[in-house]
Scaffold this motif. Structure first.
Motif, PDB file in Angstrom:
ATOM      1  N   GLU A 187     -19.443   8.673   4.266  1.00 38.30           N
ATOM      2  CA  GLU A 187     -18.035   8.403   4.508  1.00 38.30           C
ATOM      3  C   GLU A 187     -17.707   8.488   5.998  1.00 38.30           C
ATOM      4  O   GLU A 187     -18.437   9.092   6.787  1.00 38.30           O
ATOM      5  CB  GLU A 187     -17.173   9.404   3.736  1.00 38.30           C
ATOM      6  CG  GLU A 187     -17.217   9.232   2.227  1.00 38.30           C
ATOM      7  CD  GLU A 187     -16.561   7.934   1.788  1.00 38.30           C
ATOM      8  OE1 GLU A 187     -15.481   7.601   2.301  1.00 38.30           O
ATOM      9  OE2 GLU A 187     -17.145   7.246   0.929  1.00 38.30           O
ATOM     10  N   VAL A 188     -16.586   7.885   6.373  1.00 33.61           N
ATOM     11  CA  VAL A 188     -16.108   7.961   7.757  1.00 33.61           C
ATOM     12  C   VAL A 188     -15.733   9.413   8.054  1.00 33.61           C
ATOM     13  O   VAL A 188     -15.058  10.052   7.250  1.00 33.61           O
ATOM     14  CB  VAL A 188     -14.891   7.044   7.951  1.00 33.61           C
ATOM     15  CG1 VAL A 188     -14.330   7.183   9.355  1.00 33.61           C
ATOM     16  CG2 VAL A 188     -15.259   5.602   7.652  1.00 33.61           C
ATOM     17  N   PRO A 189     -16.155   9.969   9.194  1.00 34.63           N
ATOM     18  CA  PRO A 189     -15.781  11.359   9.511  1.00 34.63           C
ATOM     19  C   PRO A 189     -14.267  11.515   9.611  1.00 34.63           C
ATOM     20  O   PRO A 189     -13.552  10.619  10.023  1.00 34.63           O
ATOM     21  CB  PRO A 189     -16.466  11.612  10.861  1.00 34.63           C
ATOM     22  CG  PRO A 189     -17.570  10.608  10.935  1.00 34.63           C
ATOM     23  CD  PRO A 189     -17.076   9.402  10.193  1.00 34.63           C
ATOM     24  N   ARG A 190     -13.789  12.692   9.221  1.00 27.77           N
ATOM     25  CA  ARG A 190     -12.362  13.067   9.301  1.00 27.77           C
ATOM     26  C   ARG A 190     -11.480  12.135   8.471  1.00 27.77           C
ATOM     27  O   ARG A 190     -10.344  11.835   8.846  1.00 27.77           O
ATOM     28  CB  ARG A 190     -11.895  13.106  10.761  1.00 27.77           C
ATOM     29  CG  ARG A 190     -12.797  13.956  11.652  1.00 27.77           C
ATOM     30  CD  ARG A 190     -12.310  13.984  13.090  1.00 27.77           C
ATOM     31  NE  ARG A 190     -13.236  14.736  13.920  1.00 27.77           N
ATOM     32  CZ  ARG A 190     -14.219  14.189  14.619  1.00 27.77           C
ATOM     33  NH1 ARG A 190     -14.391  12.872  14.576  1.00 27.77           N
ATOM     34  NH2 ARG A 190     -15.025  14.916  15.348  1.00 27.77           N
ATOM     35  N   LYS A 191     -12.002  11.692   7.361  1.00 24.96           N
ATOM     36  CA  LYS A 191     -11.302  10.708   6.537  1.00 24.96           C
ATOM     37  C   LYS A 191     -10.119  11.334   5.798  1.00 24.96           C
ATOM     38  O   LYS A 191     -10.187  12.464   5.329  1.00 24.96           O
ATOM     39  CB  LYS A 191     -12.277  10.104   5.523  1.00 24.96           C
ATOM     40  CG  LYS A 191     -11.668   9.013   4.648  1.00 24.96           C
ATOM     41  CD  LYS A 191     -12.703   8.451   3.691  1.00 24.96           C
ATOM     42  CE  LYS A 191     -12.127   7.371   2.800  1.00 24.96           C
ATOM     43  NZ  LYS A 191     -13.118   6.828   1.854  1.00 24.96           N
ATOM     44  N   VAL A 192      -9.039  10.548   5.695  1.00 24.56           N
ATOM     45  CA  VAL A 192      -7.855  10.937   4.930  1.00 24.56           C
ATOM     46  C   VAL A 192      -7.502   9.781   3.996  1.00 24.56           C
ATOM     47  O   VAL A 192      -7.431   8.627   4.431  1.00 24.56           O
ATOM     48  CB  VAL A 192      -6.661  11.258   5.841  1.00 24.56           C
ATOM     49  CG1 VAL A 192      -5.447  11.673   4.999  1.00 24.56           C
ATOM     50  CG2 VAL A 192      -7.014  12.361   6.831  1.00 24.56           C
ATOM     51  N   THR A 193      -7.294  10.077   2.722  1.00 26.17           N
ATOM     52  CA  THR A 193      -6.886   9.057   1.751  1.00 26.17           C
ATOM     53  C   THR A 193      -5.713   9.598   0.945  1.00 26.17           C
ATOM     54  O   THR A 193      -5.532  10.821   0.828  1.00 26.17           O
ATOM     55  CB  THR A 193      -8.032   8.686   0.796  1.00 26.17           C
ATOM     56  OG1 THR A 193      -8.522   9.884   0.175  1.00 26.17           O
ATOM     57  CG2 THR A 193      -9.172   8.014   1.539  1.00 26.17           C
ATOM     58  N   GLY A 194      -4.920   8.673   0.386  1.00 18.42           N
ATOM     59  CA  GLY A 194      -3.777   9.110  -0.399  1.00 18.42           C
ATOM     60  C   GLY A 194      -3.193   7.980  -1.222  1.00 18.42           C
ATOM     61  O   GLY A 194      -3.468   6.795  -0.977  1.00 18.42           O
ATOM     62  N   VAL A 195      -2.387   8.352  -2.195  1.00 19.88           N
ATOM     63  CA  VAL A 195      -1.699   7.395  -3.062  1.00 19.88           C
ATOM     64  C   VAL A 195      -0.232   7.786  -3.125  1.00 19.88           C
ATOM     65  O   VAL A 195       0.097   8.962  -3.343  1.00 19.88           O
ATOM     66  CB  VAL A 195      -2.302   7.387  -4.480  1.00 19.88           C
ATOM     67  CG1 VAL A 195      -1.571   6.381  -5.361  1.00 19.88           C
ATOM     68  CG2 VAL A 195      -3.788   7.080  -4.442  1.00 19.88           C
ATOM     69  N   VAL A 196       0.662   6.810  -2.928  1.00 22.68           N
ATOM     70  CA  VAL A 196       2.104   7.025  -3.040  1.00 22.68           C
ATOM     71  C   VAL A 196       2.538   6.565  -4.423  1.00 22.68           C
ATOM     72  O   VAL A 196       2.300   5.415  -4.809  1.00 22.68           O
ATOM     73  CB  VAL A 196       2.867   6.256  -1.946  1.00 22.68           C
ATOM     74  CG1 VAL A 196       4.373   6.397  -2.140  1.00 22.68           C
ATOM     75  CG2 VAL A 196       2.449   6.757  -0.568  1.00 22.68           C
ATOM     76  N   GLU A 197       3.178   7.457  -5.184  1.00 26.25           N
ATOM     77  CA  GLU A 197       3.601   7.161  -6.548  1.00 26.25           C
ATOM     78  C   GLU A 197       5.092   7.422  -6.703  1.00 26.25           C
ATOM     79  O   GLU A 197       5.659   8.299  -6.025  1.00 26.25           O
ATOM     80  CB  GLU A 197       2.824   8.024  -7.550  1.00 26.25           C
ATOM     81  CG  GLU A 197       1.319   7.781  -7.538  1.00 26.25           C
ATOM     82  CD  GLU A 197       0.578   8.683  -8.511  1.00 26.25           C
ATOM     83  OE1 GLU A 197       1.179   9.703  -8.932  1.00 26.25           O
ATOM     84  OE2 GLU A 197      -0.574   8.386  -8.850  1.00 26.25           O
ATOM     85  N   ASP A 198       5.718   6.687  -7.621  1.00 26.34           N
ATOM     86  CA  ASP A 198       7.124   6.935  -7.920  1.00 26.34           C
ATOM     87  C   ASP A 198       7.236   8.046  -8.949  1.00 26.34           C
ATOM     88  O   ASP A 198       6.230   8.641  -9.374  1.00 26.34           O
ATOM     89  CB  ASP A 198       7.816   5.652  -8.384  1.00 26.34           C
ATOM     90  CG  ASP A 198       7.187   5.080  -9.659  1.00 26.34           C
ATOM     91  OD1 ASP A 198       6.485   5.837 -10.369  1.00 26.34           O
ATOM     92  OD2 ASP A 198       7.387   3.888  -9.941  1.00 26.34           O
ATOM     93  N   ARG A 199       8.453   8.334  -9.400  1.00 28.25           N
ATOM     94  CA  ARG A 199       8.674   9.447 -10.313  1.00 28.25           C
ATOM     95  C   ARG A 199       8.028   9.228 -11.675  1.00 28.25           C
ATOM     96  O   ARG A 199       7.787  10.180 -12.424  1.00 28.25           O
ATOM     97  CB  ARG A 199      10.176   9.690 -10.472  1.00 28.25           C
ATOM     98  CG  ARG A 199      10.938   8.558 -11.166  1.00 28.25           C
ATOM     99  CD  ARG A 199      12.436   8.851 -11.171  1.00 28.25           C
ATOM    100  NE  ARG A 199      12.708  10.147 -11.752  1.00 28.25           N
ATOM    101  CZ  ARG A 199      13.827  10.838 -11.528  1.00 28.25           C
ATOM    102  NH1 ARG A 199      14.746  10.357 -10.720  1.00 28.25           N
ATOM    103  NH2 ARG A 199      14.015  12.003 -12.109  1.00 28.25           N
ATOM    104  N   GLU A 200       7.701   7.991 -11.992  1.00 26.43           N
ATOM    105  CA  GLU A 200       7.049   7.681 -13.263  1.00 26.43           C
ATOM    106  C   GLU A 200       5.535   7.803 -13.191  1.00 26.43           C
ATOM    107  O   GLU A 200       4.840   7.626 -14.183  1.00 26.43           O
ATOM    108  CB  GLU A 200       7.414   6.256 -13.713  1.00 26.43           C
ATOM    109  CG  GLU A 200       8.906   5.989 -13.805  1.00 26.43           C
ATOM    110  CD  GLU A 200       9.584   6.855 -14.851  1.00 26.43           C
ATOM    111  OE1 GLU A 200       8.882   7.264 -15.805  1.00 26.43           O
ATOM    112  OE2 GLU A 200      10.787   7.124 -14.719  1.00 26.43           O
ATOM    113  N   GLY A 201       5.002   8.063 -11.979  1.00 25.30           N
ATOM    114  CA  GLY A 201       3.559   8.155 -11.806  1.00 25.30           C
ATOM    115  C   GLY A 201       2.887   6.834 -11.522  1.00 25.30           C
ATOM    116  O   GLY A 201       1.652   6.740 -11.534  1.00 25.30           O
TER     117      GLY A 201
END
Length: 742
Positions: free
Chosen positions: A556-570
């Motif tokens: 993996e790329v060093p210092r990697k950050v990943t995330g998912v933005v979800e609404d109130r329904e998931g």
């Protein structure tokens, strides 16, 4: 009596060398895991410790594990098997023959017996180990002094006996004169007293002899206890140093040829996780995201609406990268025109960090007195304020109509606060209780910030920022830091709150763990790891950011950050990706599906996304930053002297100011003075509290000047919040209520 004294046994001095009776070495098979089963290992039994290696050659540099036999349980199984249990962990071993197994069992039991006797302070002088020459000389000197005193007492006793006998003879002759009855009674009484005097003298000599025996006995016990602890400490230091050297050599090898090690990851994982806690820590934290991102091809691009062409509704053009660079250049030009752009170069002072830190393993770092050589010329309050380096992200978020797009920018802001730490391995100054720091940037960036140290143990700071561009940020952070031998972990505890004025959207999140590696040998480097859960308490939108820990063998790329933005329904709407030291991007999700199995039989979600848009890009460091503590453009201005600030402001702290000027010896003297004054002030407050308690009065603890405890109505969290008054006091220049802490 003289013969009795001379017949006393001479003291047996400690420090006699104990021969290594439990030395034993050879090949055994050790159970590793269900995948590999038993693996051949080279075992060495010495000084009550059973160590094992992959090969005999590894004995010079890499120990795979050590089992202390003093607290171990030895169990003999069937067909050449034996099990060692220590500290809740079991080691299953197997010999090649019954005779070899019996030899190992005998050696292990003998070594365990010796180690147990040593640990329980046996009185047997044959168990004593070698003692350093200076300790032996000191012990012999004490015993020699005691023996000399006993000789003096013996001489006195001889004289007492000699003169007492003469006195008795004279009195006996006087009694034979058959004098007056009264005089005879007096003579008998004197004779009895003389006899009692001799008995008392003998008792005194016996008591002194007993004292000497007890001193010798206890001295042997102390010496054996001290020797045991010294050997354990020496062995621990050697083990830690070997691990650190191996760690450093692996790092160099990987950097020279990273492709060589990509295929080693799986082959070493099973055994390494079995034999080293350090490797297990990083492997356990390193996993892949539970989703796969697939970027759409050009045939989907025409489906973007006007709002999709420009991801953020705040008027952001398609050429996002160009826009970011323009913003970066504009901000830096403003800083360079109005604020300082450099500080004195850092002196090249060498100091052995391990020599100070090796006695502090497992302790709270904030309670360890450290010279300024390991600091940077900023306080923790200023480091908190440095989170505002990319405040324009919040300015843009305040103009967003979409709460999901706003969440993307808030997430990028939370990541951007770590970009300044990538080269910053030095420790900021611990603020004094009541210390404050203000940053007024209304003219340049539309915000002003005030922070205060509200607690000293545990160290805690409160921070409040108000922006004319539509947002308010506040936080109450307590720092928990531990030294673990090879690395230092810093865990910020507490939540960060952000509220936008127009929409009322209220965001809450916390910080991840920062870790400084290579404390013993090698170049210091810092890593961020853990998860950040950002919640919009108004709309219930969420974003989980994962900071992947750095691994030498990861693809993996060093210092990697990943995330998912979800609404109130998931439902997921955006994928966030990037690195905490460079940039963050967002990709709008247009479709999702369940993919085939991932690790542990879990299915991964496959997201189909549009082309990623740049949310945030790190500013380049100023010229000569490597000689200025790797400070960013904003950090260079944080300690710049300003008129009109409170007398408790960090800019006025003398030790920090002297360190920035390169006068480190003077800074250390001032730091010691301030810490002594703070201790005296704490004792004074404790004495007042005890007096109030004795008098039955209410006890009121320390109260910050500009912050007070409140309960957040939405989250129910009790936290320190700004109660107002600072900027008004600054305008009036009324600082009468400020304590004199410097």
């Amino acid at each position: 009596m003289n013969e009795l004294v001379r017949s006393l046994p001479s003291p047996t001095l400690p420090g006699m060398h104990l021969p290594c009776l439990d030395a034993h070495k050879g090949w055994l098979f050790k159970w590793t895991n269900y995948l590999k089963g038993y693996q051949r290992r080279w075992f060495v039994l010495s000084n009550g410790l059973l160590s094992y290696y992959r090969t005999q050659a590894e004995m010079a540099h890499t120990c795979r594990g050590t089992i202390p036999l003093a607290t171990a349980h030895i169990e003999v199984g069937d067909t050449c098997h034996l099990v060692l249990t220590n500290g809740g962990r079991s080691y299953h071993l197997k010999a090649t023959s019954e005779a070899e197994c019996r030899g190992w069992v005998s050696a292990l039991q003998q070594a365990k017996a010796n180690a147990t006797l040593l640990m329980h302070h046996s009185d047997d002088s044959g168990d004593e180990g070698p003692v350093p020459q200076e300790d032996r000389a000191l012990t012999q000197g004490v015993l020699k002094t005691l023996a000399t005193k006993l000789d003096d007492l013996s001489t006195c006793n001889e004289l007492i006996g000699k003169h007492g006998a003469a006195l008795q003879r004279s009195l006996s002759e006087l009694e034979e004169l058959r004098g007056i009855t009264d005089s005879t009674d007096k003579v008998k009484a004197v004779n009895e007293r003389a006899t009692l005097f001799r008995i008392t003298s003998n008792a005194m000599i016996n008591a002194c002899r007993d004292f000497l025996d007890v001193a010798e006995s206890h001295n042997r016990r102390w010496q054996k206890t001290l020797q045991y602890e010294r050997e354990q400490r020496h062995h621990l230091e050697e083990t830690i140093e070997q691990l650190a050297k191996q760690h450093n050599s692996l790092e160099r090898a990987w950097r020279e040829n990273p492709t060589t090690y990509t295929g080693v990851e799986r082959s070493q994982e099973g055994d390494a996780s079995d034999e080293t806690d350090e490797a297990e820590f990083f492997d356990a934290m390193e996993d892949y995201p539970a989703f796969i991102t697939v970027t759409t091809t050009s045939d989907i691009q025409h489906k973007r609406s006007g709002s999709n062409q420009s991801m953020m509704s705040g008027g952001v053009p398609n050429d996002w990268t160009h826009n970011e660079n323009d913003t970066s250049s504009t901000n830096h030009m403003q800083l360079r025109r109005t604020r300082r752009s450099r500080i004195p170069d850092k002196p090249n002072y060498s100091l052995n960090l391990w020599s100070i830190m090796k006695n502090c393993i497992g302790k709270d770092l904030s309670k360890i007195p450290m010279p300024v050589n390991f600091n940077e010329p900023l306080s923790m309050l200023q480091r908190l304020t440095e989170d505002l380096e990319y405040s324009e992200l919040l300015d843009r978020a305040a103009r967003c109509d979409s709460t999901l797009e706003q969440m993307c920018l808030v997430a990028a802001f939370s990541v951007s606060s770590y970009s300044t730490t990538v080269h910053r391995t030095a420790k900021p100054f611990n603020p004094l209780l009541g210390e404050t720091y203000e940053l007024d940037r209304l003219d340049e960036y539309g915000y002003r910030s005030i922070s205060e140290q509200v607690s000293h143990h545990p160290p805690a700071a409160a921070h409040h920022v108000t922006s004319q561009r539509g947002w308010t940020l506040w936080q109450h952070i307590t720092i928990d830091s531990k030294f673990r031998g090879k690395y230092i972990s810093v865990m910020p505890l507490g939540n960060i709150h952000l509220q936008f004025h127009s929409s009322g959207n209220h965001y809450v999140w916390s910080k991840v763990t920062s870790t400084v590696h290579n404390i013993i040998v090698g170049k210091l480097w810092i890593d961020q790891s853990g998860d950040i859960d950002i919640v919009n308490t108004t709309t219930k939108d969420t974003c989980r950011l994962k900071f992947s820990p750095y691994s030498y063998f990861s693809r993996e790329v060093p210092r990697k950050v990943t995330g998912v933005v979800e609404d109130r329904e998931g439902t997921a709407h955006y994928i966030l990706s990037g690195t905490w030291d460079d940039k963050m991007e967002s990709s709008k999700i247009v479709d999702s599906s369940q993919g085939c199995g991932g690790s542990e039989g879990k299915q991964k979600t496959v997201y189909q996304t549009l082309q990623p848009k740049l949310l945030w890009k790190k500013y380049p460091l100023p010229d000569n930053a490597e000689n200025m503590h790797f400070f960013s453009s904003l950090a260079l201005t944080l300690n710049e002297p300003e008129e009109g600030v409170a007398p408790t402001d960090s800019r006025l702290r003398p030790d920090q100011r002297l360190m920035e000027a390169g006068l480190w010896d003077e800074a250390n003297s001032q730091k010691q003075r301030l810490e002594d004054c703070q201790r005296l002030e704490r004792k004074r407050r404790e004495a007042q509290a005890n007096q109030a308690l004795e008098e039955g009065q209410d006890i009121e603890g320390y109260q910050p000047l500009w912050f007070e405890k409140r309960t957040d109505e939405r989250t129910g969290e009790t936290t320190y919040m700004y109660k107002g008054g600072y900027w008004e006091a600054k305008e009036r220049q009324d600082w009468n209520q400020c304590p004199e802490i410097f």
